[in-house]
Motif scaffolding. Structure first.
Motif, PDB file in Angstrom:
ATOM      1  N   VAL B 318       0.837  -1.199   0.000  1.00 21.56           N
ATOM      2  CA  VAL B 318       0.000   0.000   0.000  1.00 21.56           C
ATOM      3  C   VAL B 318       0.876   1.254   0.000  1.00 21.56           C
ATOM      4  CG1 VAL B 318      -1.757   1.286   1.256  1.00 21.56           C
ATOM      5  CG2 VAL B 318      -1.822  -1.206   1.225  1.00 21.56           C
ATOM      6  N   TRP B 319       1.915   1.193   0.772  1.00 28.00           N
ATOM      7  CA  TRP B 319       2.824   2.319   0.859  1.00 28.00           C
ATOM      8  C   TRP B 319       3.448   2.612  -0.502  1.00 28.00           C
ATOM      9  CZ3 TRP B 319       6.394   2.904   5.700  1.00 28.00           C
ATOM     10  CH2 TRP B 319       6.762   4.254   5.826  1.00 28.00           C
ATOM     11  N   LEU B 320       3.821   1.543  -1.164  1.00 30.04           N
ATOM     12  CA  LEU B 320       4.471   1.687  -2.460  1.00 30.04           C
ATOM     13  C   LEU B 320       3.571   2.408  -3.451  1.00 30.04           C
ATOM     14  CD1 LEU B 320       7.255   0.803  -3.157  1.00 30.04           C
ATOM     15  CD2 LEU B 320       6.316  -1.210  -4.263  1.00 30.04           C
ATOM     16  N   SER B 321       2.272   2.229  -3.335  1.00 26.48           N
ATOM     17  CA  SER B 321       1.392   2.917  -4.272  1.00 26.48           C
ATOM     18  C   SER B 321       1.432   4.419  -4.010  1.00 26.48           C
ATOM     19  CB  SER B 321      -0.027   2.348  -4.196  1.00 26.48           C
ATOM     20  OG  SER B 321      -0.732   2.947  -3.141  1.00 26.48           O
ATOM     21  N   GLY B 322       1.670   4.835  -2.779  1.00 27.25           N
ATOM     22  CA  GLY B 322       1.845   6.251  -2.490  1.00 27.25           C
ATOM     23  C   GLY B 322       3.140   6.775  -3.092  1.00 27.25           C
ATOM     24  N   ILE B 323       4.170   5.967  -3.026  1.00 29.70           N
ATOM     25  CA  ILE B 323       5.454   6.375  -3.585  1.00 29.70           C
ATOM     26  C   ILE B 323       5.351   6.481  -5.109  1.00 29.70           C
ATOM     27  CG2 ILE B 323       7.852   5.626  -3.876  1.00 29.70           C
ATOM     28  CD1 ILE B 323       7.688   4.539  -1.014  1.00 29.70           C
ATOM     29  N   ARG B 324       4.538   5.578  -5.670  1.00 26.35           N
ATOM     30  CA  ARG B 324       4.310   5.640  -7.116  1.00 26.35           C
ATOM     31  C   ARG B 324       3.599   6.944  -7.497  1.00 26.35           C
ATOM     32  NH1 ARG B 324      -0.140   3.946  -9.711  1.00 26.35           N
ATOM     33  NH2 ARG B 324      -0.828   2.724  -7.934  1.00 26.35           N
ATOM     34  N   GLN B 325       2.556   7.289  -6.746  1.00 29.77           N
ATOM     35  CA  GLN B 325       1.863   8.552  -7.004  1.00 29.77           C
ATOM     36  C   GLN B 325       2.846   9.712  -6.935  1.00 29.77           C
ATOM     37  OE1 GLN B 325      -1.319   9.044  -4.174  1.00 29.77           O
ATOM     38  NE2 GLN B 325      -2.086   6.987  -4.585  1.00 29.77           N
ATOM     39  N   ALA B 326       3.686   9.692  -5.912  1.00 29.24           N
ATOM     40  CA  ALA B 326       4.648  10.769  -5.731  1.00 29.24           C
ATOM     41  C   ALA B 326       5.588  10.840  -6.931  1.00 29.24           C
ATOM     42  CB  ALA B 326       5.436  10.546  -4.445  1.00 29.24           C
ATOM     43  N   ALA B 327       6.050   9.689  -7.402  1.00 26.17           N
ATOM     44  CA  ALA B 327       7.006   9.664  -8.506  1.00 26.17           C
ATOM     45  C   ALA B 327       6.388  10.253  -9.769  1.00 26.17           C
ATOM     46  CB  ALA B 327       7.476   8.231  -8.752  1.00 26.17           C
ATOM     47  N   VAL B 328       5.144   9.850 -10.081  1.00 26.88           N
ATOM     48  CA  VAL B 328       4.487  10.356 -11.280  1.00 26.88           C
ATOM     49  C   VAL B 328       4.272  11.864 -11.165  1.00 26.88           C
ATOM     50  CG1 VAL B 328       2.381  10.249 -12.640  1.00 26.88           C
ATOM     51  CG2 VAL B 328       3.413   8.147 -11.794  1.00 26.88           C
ATOM     52  N   LEU B 329       3.853  12.275  -9.972  1.00 30.61           N
ATOM     53  CA  LEU B 329       3.658  13.707  -9.718  1.00 30.61           C
ATOM     54  C   LEU B 329       4.954  14.477  -9.975  1.00 30.61           C
ATOM     55  CD1 LEU B 329       1.456  15.623  -8.346  1.00 30.61           C
ATOM     56  CD2 LEU B 329       2.829  15.363  -6.288  1.00 30.61           C
ATOM     57  N   LEU B 330       6.046  13.944  -9.484  1.00 34.11           N
ATOM     58  CA  LEU B 330       7.318  14.651  -9.607  1.00 34.11           C
ATOM     59  C   LEU B 330       7.786  14.745 -11.054  1.00 34.11           C
ATOM     60  CD1 LEU B 330       9.586  13.813  -6.568  1.00 34.11           C
ATOM     61  CD2 LEU B 330       7.781  15.495  -6.875  1.00 34.11           C
ATOM     62  N   VAL B 331       7.531  13.714 -11.856  1.00 37.09           N
ATOM     63  CA  VAL B 331       7.922  13.793 -13.264  1.00 37.09           C
ATOM     64  C   VAL B 331       7.247  15.004 -13.901  1.00 37.09           C
ATOM     65  CG1 VAL B 331       7.747  12.672 -15.511  1.00 37.09           C
ATOM     66  CG2 VAL B 331       8.360  11.327 -13.516  1.00 37.09           C
ATOM     67  N   GLY B 332       5.982  15.236 -13.529  1.00 34.98           N
ATOM     68  CA  GLY B 332       5.264  16.397 -14.052  1.00 34.98           C
ATOM     69  C   GLY B 332       5.806  17.703 -13.503  1.00 34.98           C
ATOM     70  N   VAL B 333       5.922  17.771 -12.186  1.00 33.08           N
ATOM     71  CA  VAL B 333       6.345  19.036 -11.569  1.00 33.08           C
ATOM     72  C   VAL B 333       7.775  19.397 -11.988  1.00 33.08           C
ATOM     73  CG1 VAL B 333       6.722  20.251  -9.403  1.00 33.08           C
ATOM     74  CG2 VAL B 333       4.787  18.713  -9.621  1.00 33.08           C
ATOM     75  N   ALA B 334       8.614  18.388 -12.178  1.00 29.50           N
ATOM     76  CA  ALA B 334       9.999  18.658 -12.565  1.00 29.50           C
ATOM     77  C   ALA B 334      10.059  19.346 -13.926  1.00 29.50           C
ATOM     78  CB  ALA B 334      10.805  17.359 -12.587  1.00 29.50           C
ATOM     79  N   SER B 335       8.979  19.216 -14.715  1.00 26.24           N
ATOM     80  CA  SER B 335       8.969  19.857 -16.032  1.00 26.24           C
ATOM     81  C   SER B 335       8.955  21.373 -15.937  1.00 26.24           C
ATOM     82  CB  SER B 335       7.743  19.400 -16.834  1.00 26.24           C
ATOM     83  OG  SER B 335       7.780  18.012 -17.006  1.00 26.24           O
ATOM     84  N   ILE B 336       8.546  21.921 -14.797  1.00 28.99           N
ATOM     85  CA  ILE B 336       8.552  23.378 -14.709  1.00 28.99           C
ATOM     86  C   ILE B 336       9.750  23.890 -13.918  1.00 28.99           C
ATOM     87  CG2 ILE B 336       6.043  23.533 -14.929  1.00 28.99           C
ATOM     88  CD1 ILE B 336       6.069  24.317 -11.919  1.00 28.99           C
ATOM     89  N   ALA B 337      10.626  22.965 -13.500  1.00 28.63           N
ATOM     90  CA  ALA B 337      11.799  23.386 -12.732  1.00 28.63           C
ATOM     91  C   ALA B 337      12.679  24.323 -13.547  1.00 28.63           C
ATOM     92  CB  ALA B 337      12.596  22.167 -12.280  1.00 28.63           C
ATOM     93  N   GLN B 338      12.579  24.188 -14.866  1.00 27.11           N
ATOM     94  CA  GLN B 338      13.364  25.052 -15.753  1.00 27.11           C
ATOM     95  C   GLN B 338      13.087  26.532 -15.463  1.00 27.11           C
ATOM     96  OE1 GLN B 338      15.663  25.068 -17.792  1.00 27.11           O
ATOM     97  NE2 GLN B 338      15.366  26.920 -19.011  1.00 27.11           N
ATOM     98  N   LEU B 339      11.866  26.826 -14.992  1.00 22.09           N
ATOM     99  CA  LEU B 339      11.498  28.220 -14.753  1.00 22.09           C
ATOM    100  C   LEU B 339      12.394  28.886 -13.726  1.00 22.09           C
ATOM    101  CD1 LEU B 339       7.619  28.148 -14.862  1.00 22.09           C
ATOM    102  CD2 LEU B 339       9.227  29.109 -16.522  1.00 22.09           C
ATOM    103  N   ILE B 340      12.982  28.104 -12.809  1.00 20.69           N
ATOM    104  CA  ILE B 340      13.944  28.729 -11.902  1.00 20.69           C
ATOM    105  C   ILE B 340      15.340  28.207 -12.209  1.00 20.69           C
ATOM    106  CG2 ILE B 340      12.379  29.319 -10.018  1.00 20.69           C
ATOM    107  CD1 ILE B 340      13.323  26.713  -8.664  1.00 20.69           C
ATOM    108  N   GLY B 341      15.517  27.861 -13.480  1.00 25.21           N
ATOM    109  CA  GLY B 341      16.857  27.554 -13.951  1.00 25.21           C
ATOM    110  C   GLY B 341      17.397  26.206 -13.535  1.00 25.21           C
ATOM    111  N   ALA B 342      16.484  25.261 -13.255  1.00 25.32           N
ATOM    112  CA  ALA B 342      16.966  23.956 -12.814  1.00 25.32           C
ATOM    113  C   ALA B 342      17.042  22.959 -13.959  1.00 25.32           C
ATOM    114  CB  ALA B 342      16.077  23.409 -11.707  1.00 25.32           C
ATOM    115  N   GLY B 343      16.658  23.364 -15.164  1.00 26.33           N
ATOM    116  CA  GLY B 343      16.789  22.472 -16.304  1.00 26.33           C
ATOM    117  C   GLY B 343      15.775  21.355 -16.313  1.00 26.33           C
ATOM    118  N   GLY B 344      16.145  20.251 -16.947  1.00 23.83           N
ATOM    119  CA  GLY B 344      15.200  19.161 -17.117  1.00 23.83           C
ATOM    120  C   GLY B 344      14.478  19.298 -18.441  1.00 23.83           C
TER     121      GLY B 344
END
Ligand SMILES: Nc1ncnc2c1ncn2[C@@H]1O[C@H](COP(=O)(O)OP(=O)(O)O)[C@@H](O)[C@H]1O
Ligand SMILES: [Mg+2]
Lengths: 314, 393
Positions: B318-344
């Motif tokens: 059950v815990w792992l499914s939370g980690i999976r949600q977090a991972a998918v979320l981060l792939v999306g959010v990391a796409s805007i990291a470029q806005l503060i110069g973090a690339g990706g």
């Protein structure tokens, strides 16, 4: 031998400061090698009493002696590893196989793996589960009755002298319960453990208990053999709790073989020795006979069950 | 507990006839049909200029329409060929992507660009829906179901043999290969580090608060609060304090901490992932059967033994499914990291947006989507494995 001396557990309500006694001044001796049933209505303190014996609950007063030793002298974990524990929810570990479940306590005690596995399989055999078929199953593949058989095997794995059981048959359907009680008595006849059995089921207490301790409101109402309680209730509460049909209920707990006497069985209607006496009584009435021939497992005449013997028992 | 009941023999024809599954095939088929008559390619003299749309050749149009109609029509009578049909349609889409772009680029100068147009995207969407529908039938035969994956080897072969090279997005990739690899690496680094930190902080915290109801409420409230801050705003909010911190403590700046760049991006990603990790951890740890825990204690396990041998293994799926949600979320959010110069991968998306170069946007967006799908599938597989291993349905 387990001795409870003036055992007490009180809870203090945090907001109102009210004091509530779940168990109050309870003194009792659970004799060695016998089943003692802790009987009483819901909330009377049975579970609390049981859980104080293996220190899942700490008493607020009094003492518990196990073979003369105060149980507080040991680390709770060490104490618990010497005491078998069976609960109504069964509580098998769903991620472990049946044999791994059974091996839990020996593993905790650091016993050699191979020996433990061997013993686990013997225990499965003992509780009536074919090891070849069940050893590697997981708990979700078992019926309720099979799961509780595993629960019993698990409690017996380290060969503890004492077994604590909290409504172990309570979650089973009547048929499975009946079969398991039967098997349990059979096991106990061989192993002679000191067993504390919590139940709210009068029939179960009368059937399984060598002794019955009837509790009410955290206090002892009466302690004695099933016979004592049924025939000589010491208070109105005991009489009412056991009910008007207590005698018949008790008869239901005896088998024909237990009351059979030597005698001439020729021409009498025959019944199996494992039949309970209440059913034997109805056979007598139905056949209009005041005696029955009691047969053993091989169909041999074992003795005669007479009306008189029934009257004396009842 | 009752012995597990076997599901009755599944009749594929029956199931395919279910109205909702039929509806899926109609939707997919109609999209595919419409797609045949939309333009499939857009040819521009260079990557920024306006261009001309090109339709499918008539022969392909007819073939596509036939396939499109076959999807809803055969669903009722021949459910078992539906995976094959869907897989073929999807594979055909990819083949046409290569073929139409190559045809468009014929005799064109190097700087011209051929990009996929609405027809192709709508076709892929329709075919994808058909493949999804085929998965919903619940065919008993493994073999027929696997045919839905036909498109994958086709796509791989097409890609490896260079058949897709004429496609504008791949032209773009070709031109920026080194940069692309670098940004994919940076994207992965952001996601994995953020997730790792969130697990490192969140897992012990979840264990700690799972035994303290009051602390649990406070911690969950905090994590919930963070989740409600839009990701863009969170990135912005972190610039000031981290910048100030770096100014005040020079040694931190030497470690790479500053108001913009990787440090605030990682901080934001970690904070975001914290909630799913915490919440699912709490739910999972508290959801472990009380009977098993009581039995564990009653049999003489110490608190540590009980946690490691019983509670954690039972909570893990059950815990792992939370980690999976977090991972998918981060792939999306990391796409805007470029806005503060973090690339990706956001680098391509935002430079594409600035120059109105759709190929560049896709060069960032498609890999990001694939990454999310891949991460999801990987962790889902792990969950299934654990669950099966430990025999809980
Ligand atoms: N942690 C607790 N705090 C307050 N009261 C409790 C607690 N645990 C049990 N009790 C009360 O003690 C009484 C005896 O409980 P228990 O021993 O579980 O009864 P039972 O005989 O049904 O097993 C009940 O009235 C129950 O409400
Ligand atoms: Mg109870």
């Amino acid at each position: 031998m387990i001795e409870l001396q003036h055992l007490e557990k009180k809870y203090v309500n945090e907001t109102s400061g009210e004091i509530f006694y779940a168990v109050k001044d309870l003194s009792l001796v659970f004799p060695d090698g016998k089943i003692t049933a802790l009987l009483g209505p819901s909330g009377c303190g049975k579970t609390t009493t049981l859980r104080m014996i293996n220190r899942l609950i700490e008493p607020t007063g009094g003492q518990i002696l196990l073979d003369g030793q105060d149980i507080m002298a040991q680390r709770p974990e060490d104490l618990r590893r010497q005491i078998g524990y069976v609960i109504q929810q069964i509580g098998l570990f769903p991620h472990l196989s049946v044999v791994q479940n059974v091996a839990t306590v020996p593993d905790l005690l650091g016993r050699p793996r191979a020996q433990t596995r061997e013993r686990a399989r013997e225990l499965l055999e003992l509780v009536g589960l074919e090891p070849g078929q069940f050893a590697d199953k997981h708990p979700h593949e078992l019926s309720g009755g099979q799961a509780q058989r595993v629960g019993v095997a698990r409690a017996l794995a380290a060969d503890p002298p004492v077994l604590l059981m909290d409504e172990p048959f309570g979650a089973l359907d009547p048929l499975a319960r009946d079969k398991l009680q039967e098997a349990f008595l059979d096991i106990q006849r061989r192993l002679q453990k000191t067993i504390v059995l919590v139940t709210h089921d009068i029939d179960e207490a009368l059937r399984l208990g060598d002794r019955v301790a009837l509790l009410t409101g955290g206090e002892l109402a009466q302690f004695g053999t099933p016979n004592d309680l049924v025939r000589h209730p010491e208070s109105e509460f005991v009489r009412q709790f056991l009910g008007e049909d207590a005698l018949l209920r008790q008869l239901a707990g005896l088998t024909a073989a237990q009351l059979a006497q030597p005698g001439d069985a020729t021409g009498l209607p025959q019944i199996s020795g494992t039949l309970n006496v209440r059913s034997a009584l109805s056979v007598m009435l139905g056949q209009r006979s005041d005696a029955l021939a009691v047969l053993d497992a091989h169909g041999q005449v074992q003795g005669v069950l007479t009306w008189q013997a029934l009257e004396e028992a009842g | 507990m009752t012995p597990s009941t076997l599901s009755p023999e599944v009749k594929p024809r029956r199931l395919a006839a279910q109205p909702d599954v039929q509806l899926i095939f109609w939707l997919g088929g109609m999209l595919m049909l419409v797609a045949c008559f939309l333009p499939w390619a857009l040819l521009r003299p260079n990557r920024l200029a306006a261009g001309v749309y090109q339709n499918l050749p008539v022969a392909w149009m007819v073939l596509g329409a036939v396939l499109a109609l076959a999807v809803p029509l055969s669903a009722r009578v021949l459910p078992r060929i539906m995976p094959l049909l869907g897989g073929t349609a999807l594979a055909l889409g990819f083949y046409l992507l290569g073929a139409r772009m190559t045809a468009a680029m014929l005799d064109q100068p190097e700087i011209a660009r051929a990009s996929a147009s609405s027809g192709l995207w709508v076709w892929l969407l329709g075919a994808g829906i058909a493949v999804y529908g085929a998965g919903q039938i619940g065919l008993p035969e493994r073999f027929w179901s696997w045919l839905a994956w036909l498109w994958l080897p086709v796509l791989i072969v097409l890609a490896l043999t260079g058949q897709l090279a004429a496609w504008s997005v791949l032209r773009e990739l070709d031109a920026q290969q080194a940069r692309f690899l670098q940004e994919v690496g940076q994207h992965l680094k952001l996601v994995l580090t953020g997730l790792g930190l969130a697990v490192l902080i969140g897992a012990p915290l979840a264990v700690w608060v799972s035994r303290r109801p009051r602390a649990a409420e406070a911690v969950l409230g905090f994590a919930n609060g963070i989740q409600t801050i839009p990701s863009l705003a969170l990135l912005g909010l972190l610039i000031a304090p981290l910048g100030a911190l770096a100014n005040a403590l020079p040694f931190l700046r030497q470690l790479g901490v500053s108001g913009i760049g990787t440090a605030p991006a990682l901080t934001a990603l970690t904070l975001y992932a914290l909630l799913p990790v915490l919440r699912n951890g709490l739910v999972a740890l508290r959801g472990v059967s009380p009977g098993a825990l009581d039995a564990a204690r009653g049999m003489g396990m110490t608190d540590n033994q009980r946690f490691w041998r019983v509670q954690l293994p039972l909570a893990l799926p059950v815990w792992l499914s939370g980690i999976r949600q977090a991972a998918v979320l981060l792939v999306g959010v990391a796409s805007i990291a470029q806005l503060i110069g973090a690339g990706g991968l956001g680098y391509f998306i935002f430079s594409g947006l600035q120059t109105a170069a759709s190929d560049l946007i896709l060069l960032g967006a498609i890999p990001a989507a694939l990454l999310a799908i891949g991460v999801d599938a990987l962790l889902r597989g792990l969950e299934v494995l654990l669950t099966r291993q430990w025999g809980r349905a």
